[in-house]
Write an enzyme that holds these catalytic residues in place. Sequence first.
Site, short mmCIF file in Angstrom:
data_model
loop_
_atom_site.label_atom_id
_atom_site.label_comp_id
_atom_site.label_asym_id
_atom_site.label_seq_id
_atom_site.Cartn_x
_atom_site.Cartn_y
_atom_site.Cartn_z
CG ASN A 34 -5.05 4.22 9.07
OD1 ASN A 34 -5.35 5.18 8.36
ND2 ASN A 34 -4.02 4.26 9.90
CB SER A 60 -2.03 -3.15 1.30
OG SER A 60 -1.05 -3.93 1.92
CD GLN A 66 -7.17 -0.19 7.53
OE1 GLN A 66 -8.01 -1.00 7.94
NE2 GLN A 66 -5.90 -0.29 7.83
CB CYS A 74 5.71 4.54 21.37
SG CYS A 74 5.48 4.84 23.09
CB THR A 111 12.06 -10.70 -11.24
OG1 THR A 111 13.02 -10.56 -12.28
CG2 THR A 111 11.41 -12.06 -11.30
CG HIS A 123 -0.11 -6.44 5.17
ND1 HIS A 123 -0.22 -6.05 6.49
CD2 HIS A 123 0.32 -5.36 4.50
CE1 HIS A 123 0.14 -4.77 6.59
NE2 HIS A 123 0.48 -4.34 5.39
N GLY A 169 0.82 -1.21 0.00
CA GLY A 169 0.00 0.00 0.00
C GLY A 169 0.85 1.26 0.00
C1 PLP Z 1 -1.65 -0.25 6.10
C2 PLP Z 1 -1.99 0.98 5.35
C3 PLP Z 1 -1.13 1.49 4.37
C4 PLP Z 1 0.22 0.87 4.07
O1 PLP Z 1 0.11 -0.36 3.45
P1 PLP Z 1 1.39 -1.35 3.46
O2 PLP Z 1 1.01 -2.45 2.55
O3 PLP Z 1 1.56 -1.79 4.88
O4 PLP Z 1 2.55 -0.57 2.97
C5 PLP Z 1 -1.54 2.61 3.67
N1 PLP Z 1 -2.72 3.20 3.92
C6 PLP Z 1 -3.58 2.73 4.84
C7 PLP Z 1 -4.88 3.41 5.04
C8 PLP Z 1 -3.23 1.61 5.60
O5 PLP Z 1 -4.08 1.18 6.53
#
Ligand code: PLP
Length: 396
Positions: free
Chosen positions: A152, A200, A180, A326, A238, A202, A72
């Site tokens: 988020n 993204s 999100q 933090c 790649t 994950h 992301g």
């Molecule tokens: C997690 C997140 C990202 C970053 O995505 P990654 O794949 O961890 O680099 C960007 N924008 C929002 C709103 C996110 O929650």
Amino acid sequence: MDPWIYLDHAATTPLAPEALEAMLPYCGEDYGNPSSSYGLSEAPKKALADARQTVAAAIHADSEEIYFTGGGTESDNWALTAVAEQYGQGGGHLITTAMEHHAVLHTCGYLEERGFEITYLPVNEQGFISLRELRDAIRPDTVLISVMTANNEIGTIQPIREIGQIAKERRILFHTDAVQAFCQIPIDVKEMGIDLLSASSHKCYGPKGVGFLYAAKQVNLKPFLHGGAQERGMRAGTENVAGIAGFGKAVELCQKTMAAREAHERSLRDYLIKRILAEVPYTRLNGSRKLRLPNNANFSFQFIEGENLRVLLDMDGICASGGSACTTGSTEPSHVLKAIGLPDALANGSLRLTLGAGTTKEEIEKTVEAVKKHVADLRSGSAVYEAFTTAGGQPA
Ligand SMILES: *Cc1c(COP(=O)(O)O)cnc(C)c1O
């Protein structure tokens, strides 16, 4: 069994077993480079094509409008810098919001250092931008509007369709960070007038380190990585074949289960909010009651540090997220909670709980009990709370 009660799905999600399964061949026997033209490369080539089709269909785009990235953050960096440089010709104006993810905000900072001007739209106490303020911010040299689909931290869902409409009317490109929202709420880039979109893997039960940028055909996109001809010459290197195959499988599953997952998460989340607000005095819910992601709850507990609460929950095996980053030893209140107008004390007293497909009622019940106990304990040791009650404040 998972020893953790995992309530931090906005930070990352567990990999779906089916996604892991889909990745394994490309970590093993199907190791061919998808750019080569012998038989060994057929399977990895097909894996990329299939995943591209799956994610394109999930947002009603065409396969040729999808570029796989390293996540992301990369997609956000690419969208903003490419449009600014391609359409801005050495200068220009971009519009975004004060509560974007740092992947957008810090890219805007980078662009400011290079002579671009940025308007950071304020948000109201629920986290919504004003469409009137958006219209008023548009200038003749505005090249991009970038507004996240859903936040988020507090889950607020922006009026994306209306923003897309304004962008179309004024002939300005519209990018949305949908990291999100993707696979949590339905997205149709054509109907919503979205020109560029970041997602993204994950955050939707796929592997880490992979994502995509959608850029509509009419966008004059600039390459992000220079080198080979991968991703139609736009993102050289790649491909992360296993990661992309896992991402595709995760999206396929997420699209099938979206309605059921949303109902499951929403009902548990509403139960969580109801109990916390009823049973923990001097507590508020941050964000919108209605227009928020179905899995998001974000509370502020008066008289305590959210970070202390988070640590105590961690000791109970409950993974949650605090409202402050933090960074250098000192706790800085979240820019999102500041943007919705929370005073520092309330921003620092915040806790984010984000549910997932596997969250159970029992886990929510345990979490409510743990939060109740720890908030009470933290308050009983708090000088601010003592001053409040001695001054005649109703004890919690
Ligand atoms: C997690 C997140 C990202 C970053 O995505 P990654 O794949 O961890 O680099 C960007 N924008 C929002 C709103 C996110 O929650």
